[in-house]
Design a protein around this motif. Structure first.
Motif, PDB file in Angstrom:
ATOM      1  N   THR A  38       1.028  -1.081   0.189  1.00  0.00           N
ATOM      2  CA  THR A  38       0.208   0.078  -0.003  1.00  0.00           C
ATOM      3  C   THR A  38       1.152   1.202   0.114  1.00  0.00           C
ATOM      4  OG1 THR A  38      -1.936  -1.131   1.168  1.00  0.00           O
ATOM      5  CG2 THR A  38      -1.867   1.113   1.401  1.00  0.00           C
ATOM      6  N   GLN A  39       1.990   1.056   0.792  1.00  0.00           N
ATOM      7  CA  GLN A  39       2.807   2.400   0.676  1.00  0.00           C
ATOM      8  C   GLN A  39       3.264   2.579  -0.553  1.00  0.00           C
ATOM      9  OE1 GLN A  39       5.246   3.157   4.699  1.00  0.00           O
ATOM     10  NE2 GLN A  39       4.781   0.920   4.743  1.00  0.00           N
ATOM     11  N   ALA A  40       3.964   1.552  -1.021  1.00  0.00           N
ATOM     12  CA  ALA A  40       4.420   1.607  -2.402  1.00  0.00           C
ATOM     13  C   ALA A  40       3.273   2.079  -3.483  1.00  0.00           C
ATOM     14  CB  ALA A  40       5.054   0.150  -2.834  1.00  0.00           C
ATOM     15  N   LEU A  41       2.388   1.643  -3.398  1.00  0.00           N
ATOM     16  CA  LEU A  41       1.243   2.235  -4.407  1.00  0.00           C
ATOM     17  C   LEU A  41       0.915   3.583  -4.148  1.00  0.00           C
ATOM     18  CD1 LEU A  41      -1.148  -0.877  -4.521  1.00  0.00           C
ATOM     19  CD2 LEU A  41       0.034   0.144  -6.568  1.00  0.00           C
ATOM     20  N   VAL A  42       0.874   3.983  -2.790  1.00  0.00           N
ATOM     21  CA  VAL A  42       0.381   5.391  -2.739  1.00  0.00           C
ATOM     22  C   VAL A  42       1.541   6.362  -2.958  1.00  0.00           C
ATOM     23  CG1 VAL A  42       0.062   7.045  -0.717  1.00  0.00           C
ATOM     24  CG2 VAL A  42      -1.148   4.695  -0.730  1.00  0.00           C
ATOM     25  N   MET A  43       2.814   6.131  -2.986  1.00  0.00           N
ATOM     26  CA  MET A  43       3.921   6.757  -3.193  1.00  0.00           C
ATOM     27  C   MET A  43       4.097   6.898  -4.649  1.00  0.00           C
ATOM     28  SD  MET A  43       6.192   8.759  -2.123  1.00  0.00           S
ATOM     29  CE  MET A  43       6.169   8.400  -0.513  1.00  0.00           C
ATOM     30  N   LEU A  44       3.639   5.813  -5.507  1.00  0.00           N
ATOM     31  CA  LEU A  44       3.733   5.984  -6.912  1.00  0.00           C
ATOM     32  C   LEU A  44       2.663   6.822  -7.387  1.00  0.00           C
ATOM     33  CD1 LEU A  44       4.343   2.167  -7.901  1.00  0.00           C
ATOM     34  CD2 LEU A  44       6.003   4.105  -8.336  1.00  0.00           C
ATOM     35  N   PHE A  45       1.518   6.749  -6.652  1.00  0.00           N
ATOM     36  CA  PHE A  45       0.450   7.770  -6.981  1.00  0.00           C
ATOM     37  C   PHE A  45       0.874   9.106  -6.812  1.00  0.00           C
ATOM     38  CE2 PHE A  45      -3.210  10.139  -5.927  1.00  0.00           C
ATOM     39  CZ  PHE A  45      -4.003   9.882  -7.082  1.00  0.00           C
ATOM     40  N   LEU A  46       1.436   9.449  -5.611  1.00  0.00           N
ATOM     41  CA  LEU A  46       1.864  10.811  -5.500  1.00  0.00           C
ATOM     42  C   LEU A  46       2.833  11.326  -6.301  1.00  0.00           C
ATOM     43  CD1 LEU A  46       1.910  10.805  -1.361  1.00  0.00           C
ATOM     44  CD2 LEU A  46       0.045  11.660  -2.843  1.00  0.00           C
ATOM     45  N   LEU A  47       3.998  10.474  -6.618  1.00  0.00           N
ATOM     46  CA  LEU A  47       4.967  10.596  -7.476  1.00  0.00           C
ATOM     47  C   LEU A  47       4.170  11.170  -8.927  1.00  0.00           C
ATOM     48  CD1 LEU A  47       7.721   8.065  -6.997  1.00  0.00           C
ATOM     49  CD2 LEU A  47       7.968  10.647  -6.507  1.00  0.00           C
ATOM     50  N   TYR A  48       3.362  10.579  -9.555  1.00  0.00           N
ATOM     51  CA  TYR A  48       2.932  10.750 -10.767  1.00  0.00           C
ATOM     52  C   TYR A  48       1.838  12.057 -10.621  1.00  0.00           C
ATOM     53  CZ  TYR A  48       4.084   6.543 -13.383  1.00  0.00           C
ATOM     54  OH  TYR A  48       4.936   5.700 -14.017  1.00  0.00           O
ATOM     55  N   THR A  49       1.155  12.389  -9.710  1.00  0.00           N
ATOM     56  CA  THR A  49       0.337  13.434  -9.529  1.00  0.00           C
ATOM     57  C   THR A  49       0.856  14.756  -9.044  1.00  0.00           C
ATOM     58  OG1 THR A  49      -0.505  12.760  -7.332  1.00  0.00           O
ATOM     59  CG2 THR A  49      -1.964  11.958  -9.335  1.00  0.00           C
ATOM     60  N   PHE A  50       1.837  14.592  -8.245  1.00  0.00           N
ATOM     61  CA  PHE A  50       2.470  15.887  -7.619  1.00  0.00           C
ATOM     62  C   PHE A  50       3.714  16.288  -8.209  1.00  0.00           C
ATOM     63  CE2 PHE A  50      -1.469  14.431  -4.924  1.00  0.00           C
ATOM     64  CZ  PHE A  50      -1.858  15.644  -4.868  1.00  0.00           C
ATOM     65  N   ILE A  51       4.430  15.316  -8.027  1.00  0.00           N
ATOM     66  CA  ILE A  51       5.957  15.534  -8.378  1.00  0.00           C
ATOM     67  C   ILE A  51       6.441  15.385  -9.869  1.00  0.00           C
ATOM     68  CG2 ILE A  51       8.433  14.493  -7.934  1.00  0.00           C
ATOM     69  CD1 ILE A  51       7.247  13.925  -4.882  1.00  0.00           C
ATOM     70  N   GLY A  52       6.008  14.332 -10.414  1.00  0.00           N
ATOM     71  CA  GLY A  52       6.046  14.108 -11.717  1.00  0.00           C
ATOM     72  C   GLY A  52       7.104  13.123 -11.979  1.00  0.00           C
ATOM     73  N   VAL A  53       7.094  12.310 -13.089  1.00  0.00           N
ATOM     74  CA  VAL A  53       8.042  11.025 -13.298  1.00  0.00           C
ATOM     75  C   VAL A  53       8.844  11.442 -14.678  1.00  0.00           C
ATOM     76  CG1 VAL A  53       8.205   8.930 -13.836  1.00  0.00           C
ATOM     77  CG2 VAL A  53       6.617   9.610 -12.082  1.00  0.00           C
ATOM     78  N   PRO A  54      10.198  11.470 -14.605  1.00  0.00           N
ATOM     79  CA  PRO A  54      11.139  11.429 -15.799  1.00  0.00           C
ATOM     80  C   PRO A  54      10.580  10.517 -16.888  1.00  0.00           C
ATOM     81  CG  PRO A  54      12.369  11.234 -13.973  1.00  0.00           C
ATOM     82  CD  PRO A  54      11.100  10.945 -13.219  1.00  0.00           C
ATOM     83  N   GLY A  55      10.248  11.568 -18.026  1.00  0.00           N
ATOM     84  CA  GLY A  55       9.951  10.256 -19.242  1.00  0.00           C
ATOM     85  C   GLY A  55       8.384  10.126 -19.318  1.00  0.00           C
ATOM     86  N   GLY A  56       7.731  10.512 -18.118  1.00  0.00           N
ATOM     87  CA  GLY A  56       6.228  10.286 -17.938  1.00  0.00           C
ATOM     88  C   GLY A  56       5.875   8.695 -17.611  1.00  0.00           C
ATOM     89  N   SER A  57       6.914   7.828 -17.386  1.00  0.00           N
ATOM     90  CA  SER A  57       6.673   6.620 -16.886  1.00  0.00           C
ATOM     91  C   SER A  57       7.779   5.961 -16.654  1.00  0.00           C
ATOM     92  CB  SER A  57       6.018   5.569 -18.142  1.00  0.00           C
ATOM     93  OG  SER A  57       6.155   4.250 -17.799  1.00  0.00           O
ATOM     94  N   LEU A  58       7.713   5.212 -15.411  1.00  0.00           N
ATOM     95  CA  LEU A  58       8.940   4.384 -14.786  1.00  0.00           C
ATOM     96  C   LEU A  58       9.267   3.053 -15.734  1.00  0.00           C
ATOM     97  CD1 LEU A  58       8.022   4.777 -11.004  1.00  0.00           C
ATOM     98  CD2 LEU A  58       9.465   6.237 -12.502  1.00  0.00           C
ATOM     99  N   THR A  59       8.507   2.729 -16.436  1.00  0.00           N
ATOM    100  CA  THR A  59       8.866   1.575 -17.348  1.00  0.00           C
ATOM    101  C   THR A  59       9.154   1.659 -18.605  1.00  0.00           C
ATOM    102  OG1 THR A  59       6.449   1.210 -17.796  1.00  0.00           O
ATOM    103  CG2 THR A  59       7.281   0.144 -15.864  1.00  0.00           C
ATOM    104  N   GLU A  60       8.847   2.909 -19.302  1.00  0.00           N
ATOM    105  CA  GLU A  60       9.164   3.302 -20.582  1.00  0.00           C
ATOM    106  C   GLU A  60       9.383   4.853 -20.827  1.00  0.00           C
ATOM    107  OE1 GLU A  60       6.683   1.884 -23.895  1.00  0.00           O
ATOM    108  OE2 GLU A  60       5.016   2.740 -22.616  1.00  0.00           O
TER     109      GLU A  60
END
Length: 329
Positions: A38-60
């Motif tokens: 749950t912590q991992a999923l919540v953190m991923l959600f926060l990264l995508y919505t508020f901080i931003g992920v380089p390249g738009g995705s962690l997998t591609e």
């Protein structure tokens, strides 16, 4: 009151773990790992919505612009520059960098139209695709990508978080499957015997909480080396210096890894208790209705001690490696 060896006041027996139904025991056993996930999923959600992920995705790499242009390449001759964002290629919208690279490789020597954005302006160029010197049958444009940090809306972020969580879970399971084999254990033992200097690296996420890393001796990769809490603290400190994003992604990786590791079907890990509870439930189905069955834990004590000893050995050896041959980014 988790097993028949625990002494409990008869007045409190109804409060014990062993007195509860199978679904309740199952939920208790997986609760720890569920919290890590749950912590991992919540953190991923926060990264995508508020901080931003380089390249738009962690997998591609889906959001990118040009980082470098090779002198004399097809891109250089067409006037493309670092910072340009390619919008369309040969009449098609540009998606992930991997897809774009495949498209370029498939049309060596052909001329295509490229639309790109530069300083807010939309420009077009005709580009004659070059070829690889080693393989003339493959097209070459002559650029490298630079990931753009982007955020997503809540709905998109949920899907991306679940997808990335699944990818990391799959990679972690793959590593554990490779590590806990005769060859994997032999490689790890060789690495320990050599003080971490010449032993072969094991591919995949580390068991004791990991993140990607690279360095070490020449000719040997430390990518995703199995690490201890000592190595994890060291990597975490380095990532903190590089920015909050890397540290939070490491936090995600640690939670996924620990959550999965705890579910290994071995006592005294949580997964071992799931196996015992499931076995007890199967035995109950073969008995008169309502009659409970409890495993005699006295017979499982040798298993518990053996697994505990192996975990101690694993912990000590990984700490030794992290001191003798620290992983650095």
């Amino acid at each position: 009151g988790m097993n028949n060896l625990d002494e409990v006041d008869p007045a409190d027996e109804d409060l014990t773990y062993r007195s509860k139904s199978y679904p309740k025991r199952f939920l208790v056993a997986v609760a720890g790992s569920a919290m890590h996930f749950t912590q991992a999923l919540v953190m991923l959600f926060l990264l995508y919505t508020f901080i931003g992920v380089p390249g738009g995705s962690l997998t591609e790499l889906t959001a990118w612009d040009i980082a470098t242009v090779t002198d004399g390449s097809a891109a250089d001759q067409a006037g493309l520059r670092p910072g340009d964002e390619i919008l369309t290629f040969d009449g098609k919208d540009v998606g992930s960098y991997d897809d774009f690279r495949v498209d370029v490789a498939s049309i060596p020597g052909e001329q295509v139209e490229v639309t790109f954005e530069r300083d807010g302006q939309i420009l077009e160029r005709d580009v004659t695709i070059g070829t690889w010197e080693e393989d003339p049958s493959r097209g070459l444009l002559g650029i490298t990508p630079d990931a753009l940090t982007t955020t997503k809306g809540p709905v998109e972020a949920v899907g991306a978080s679940i997808s990335d969580f699944g990818a990391q879970t799959s990679a972690t399971l793959g590593f554990m499957g490779n590590f806990f084999t005769p060859s994997g254990i032999a490689d790890f033992a060789s690495r320990v015997a050599d003080g971490g200097n010449d032993g072969p690296a094991v591919e995949g996420p580390a068991v004791s909480g990991s993140g990607s890393s690279s360095s070490g001796s020449e000719g040997r990769s430390d990518d995703n080396r199995i690490i201890s809490i000592v190595g994890a603290v060291g990597i975490g400190a380095q990532l903190t210096e590089t920015g909050i994003l890397g540290f939070l992604l490491f936090f995600v990786g640690i939670n996924v890894t620990i959550g999965i590791f705890n579910l290994l079907p071995l006592l005294p890990l949580d997964g071992g208790h799931v196996v015992v509870a499931t076995y007890e439930r199967i035995r109950e189905l073969t008995r008169p209705k309502g009659e409970r069955y409890h495993v005699d834990f006295a017979r499982l004590i040798p298993v518990v001690y053996t697994v505990f000893l192996l975990l101690v050995i694993l912990g000590v050896t990984t700490i030794y490696l992290d001191i003798a041959d620290p992983v650095s980014l």
